[in-house]
Design a protein around this motif. Structure first.
Motif, PDB file in Angstrom:
ATOM      1  N   ASN A 103       3.078  78.628  61.239  1.00 39.20           N
ATOM      2  CA  ASN A 103       2.893  78.123  59.876  1.00 39.20           C
ATOM      3  C   ASN A 103       1.608  78.646  59.249  1.00 39.20           C
ATOM      4  O   ASN A 103       1.587  78.989  58.060  1.00 39.20           O
ATOM      5  CB  ASN A 103       2.917  76.596  59.850  1.00 39.20           C
ATOM      6  CG  ASN A 103       4.298  76.044  60.130  1.00 39.20           C
ATOM      7  OD1 ASN A 103       4.521  75.415  61.147  1.00 39.20           O
ATOM      8  ND2 ASN A 103       5.241  76.291  59.255  1.00 39.20           N
ATOM      9  N   ALA A 149       3.619  75.399  49.235  1.00 38.10           N
ATOM     10  CA  ALA A 149       4.873  74.771  49.666  1.00 38.10           C
ATOM     11  C   ALA A 149       5.016  74.842  51.190  1.00 38.10           C
ATOM     12  O   ALA A 149       5.452  73.872  51.821  1.00 38.10           O
ATOM     13  CB  ALA A 149       6.062  75.442  48.988  1.00 38.10           C
ATOM     14  N   GLU A 150       4.642  75.958  51.784  1.00 34.44           N
ATOM     15  CA  GLU A 150       4.686  76.082  53.246  1.00 34.44           C
ATOM     16  C   GLU A 150       3.745  75.080  53.897  1.00 34.44           C
ATOM     17  O   GLU A 150       4.100  74.448  54.895  1.00 34.44           O
ATOM     18  CB  GLU A 150       4.325  77.502  53.667  1.00 34.44           C
ATOM     19  CG  GLU A 150       4.255  77.709  55.154  1.00 34.44           C
ATOM     20  CD  GLU A 150       5.593  77.569  55.874  1.00 34.44           C
ATOM     21  OE1 GLU A 150       5.566  77.324  57.101  1.00 34.44           O
ATOM     22  OE2 GLU A 150       6.651  77.697  55.238  1.00 34.44           O
ATOM     23  N   TRP A 153       5.353  71.666  53.583  1.00 34.47           N
ATOM     24  CA  TRP A 153       6.475  71.591  54.510  1.00 34.47           C
ATOM     25  C   TRP A 153       5.963  71.364  55.938  1.00 34.47           C
ATOM     26  O   TRP A 153       6.455  70.530  56.677  1.00 34.47           O
ATOM     27  CB  TRP A 153       7.286  72.879  54.419  1.00 34.47           C
ATOM     28  CG  TRP A 153       8.389  72.959  55.418  1.00 34.47           C
ATOM     29  CD1 TRP A 153       8.344  73.556  56.638  1.00 34.47           C
ATOM     30  CD2 TRP A 153       9.697  72.412  55.286  1.00 34.47           C
ATOM     31  NE1 TRP A 153       9.540  73.415  57.275  1.00 34.47           N
ATOM     32  CE2 TRP A 153      10.399  72.718  56.472  1.00 34.47           C
ATOM     33  CE3 TRP A 153      10.343  71.690  54.282  1.00 34.47           C
ATOM     34  CZ2 TRP A 153      11.708  72.334  56.671  1.00 34.47           C
ATOM     35  CZ3 TRP A 153      11.664  71.323  54.494  1.00 34.47           C
ATOM     36  CH2 TRP A 153      12.325  71.639  55.667  1.00 34.47           C
ATOM     37  N   TRP A 154       4.951  72.118  56.315  1.00 37.31           N
ATOM     38  CA  TRP A 154       4.349  72.020  57.643  1.00 37.31           C
ATOM     39  C   TRP A 154       3.792  70.617  57.870  1.00 37.31           C
ATOM     40  O   TRP A 154       4.032  69.990  58.891  1.00 37.31           O
ATOM     41  CB  TRP A 154       3.276  73.088  57.760  1.00 37.31           C
ATOM     42  CG  TRP A 154       2.448  73.082  58.999  1.00 37.31           C
ATOM     43  CD1 TRP A 154       2.706  72.487  60.196  1.00 37.31           C
ATOM     44  CD2 TRP A 154       1.197  73.740  59.169  1.00 37.31           C
ATOM     45  NE1 TRP A 154       1.700  72.737  61.094  1.00 37.31           N
ATOM     46  CE2 TRP A 154       0.758  73.513  60.487  1.00 37.31           C
ATOM     47  CE3 TRP A 154       0.402  74.516  58.334  1.00 37.31           C
ATOM     48  CZ2 TRP A 154      -0.436  74.021  60.987  1.00 37.31           C
ATOM     49  CZ3 TRP A 154      -0.778  75.028  58.849  1.00 37.31           C
ATOM     50  CH2 TRP A 154      -1.185  74.772  60.153  1.00 37.31           C
ATOM     51  N   ALA A 156       4.552  67.808  56.222  1.00 41.29           N
ATOM     52  CA  ALA A 156       5.595  66.786  56.189  1.00 41.29           C
ATOM     53  C   ALA A 156       6.429  66.789  57.460  1.00 41.29           C
ATOM     54  O   ALA A 156       6.742  65.717  58.012  1.00 41.29           O
ATOM     55  CB  ALA A 156       6.496  66.999  54.969  1.00 41.29           C
ATOM     56  N   THR A 157       6.799  67.944  57.968  1.00 37.74           N
ATOM     57  CA  THR A 157       7.614  67.992  59.173  1.00 37.74           C
ATOM     58  C   THR A 157       6.798  67.644  60.414  1.00 37.74           C
ATOM     59  O   THR A 157       7.345  67.146  61.391  1.00 37.74           O
ATOM     60  CB  THR A 157       8.288  69.362  59.376  1.00 37.74           C
ATOM     61  OG1 THR A 157       7.284  70.389  59.408  1.00 37.74           O
ATOM     62  CG2 THR A 157       9.288  69.652  58.274  1.00 37.74           C
TER      63      THR A 157
END
Length: 162
Positions: A103, A149-150, A153-154, A156-157
């Motif tokens: 990431n 956004a990455e 995403w990183w 949140a996941t």
């Protein structure tokens, strides 16, 4: 991540580094682009290496049993179980390192692409069209937003697994 995507993206980053290094005058922030892309390559290659280490720690009972001659007794079953537990814990750590470096590499790659896309300082006669700087700056914003956004995403996941 570490077996296909990371090596592919690292190779792309290295190719882009070569393009920028050959003609730095064509880029507004050649040095920044080179730095970000080099960091991206490093993180993506770290992802590959971490993935290799993770895979070494992940095995099933059926995969390991052929290594033992005869059947397992109670003592060897306990040792086997303890070894499996230890290796699974190590596997989880290496998978987490793989994910973090992957990431990070993606974020750095997108920031490097953003820096590469910035229009060079040029005379009006050098522009392809009057709208070219607008399109290039728009591309910079899109690449930077993809990096953000990455990161989101990183983040949140990563919270889902805890």
């Amino acid at each position: 991540m570490g077996e296909v995507a990371a090596p592919l993206l690292a190779g792309f980053s290295i190719a882009l580094i070569g393009v920028i290094a050959q003609n730095p005058g064509s880029f507004r922030w050649a040095g920044l682009s080179l730095l970000l892309l080099t960091l991206a390559v490093g993180m993506l290659l770290l992802s590959v290496q971490s993935g290799f280490h993770a895979r070494q720690m992940y095995w099933t009972r059926d995969e390991l049993l052929p290594w033992f001659a005869g059947s397992l007794n109670e003592t060897s079953e306990k040792a086997f179980s303890g070894m499996h537990t230890t290796h699974l814990q190590l596997w989880k750590k290496w998978v987490d390192r793989t994910r973090r470096s992957y990431n990070s590499g993606i974020i750095l790659l997108m920031l490097g692409v953003a820096a590469t896309l910035a229009p060079p300082t040029a005379q009006a006669s050098d522009l392809i069209s009057a709208a070219d700087p607008l399109f290039r700056w728009s591309a910079v914003v899109v690449a930077a937003l993809l990096a953000v956004a990455e990161f989101i995403w990183w983040w949140a996941t990563g919270k889902e697994g805890k």
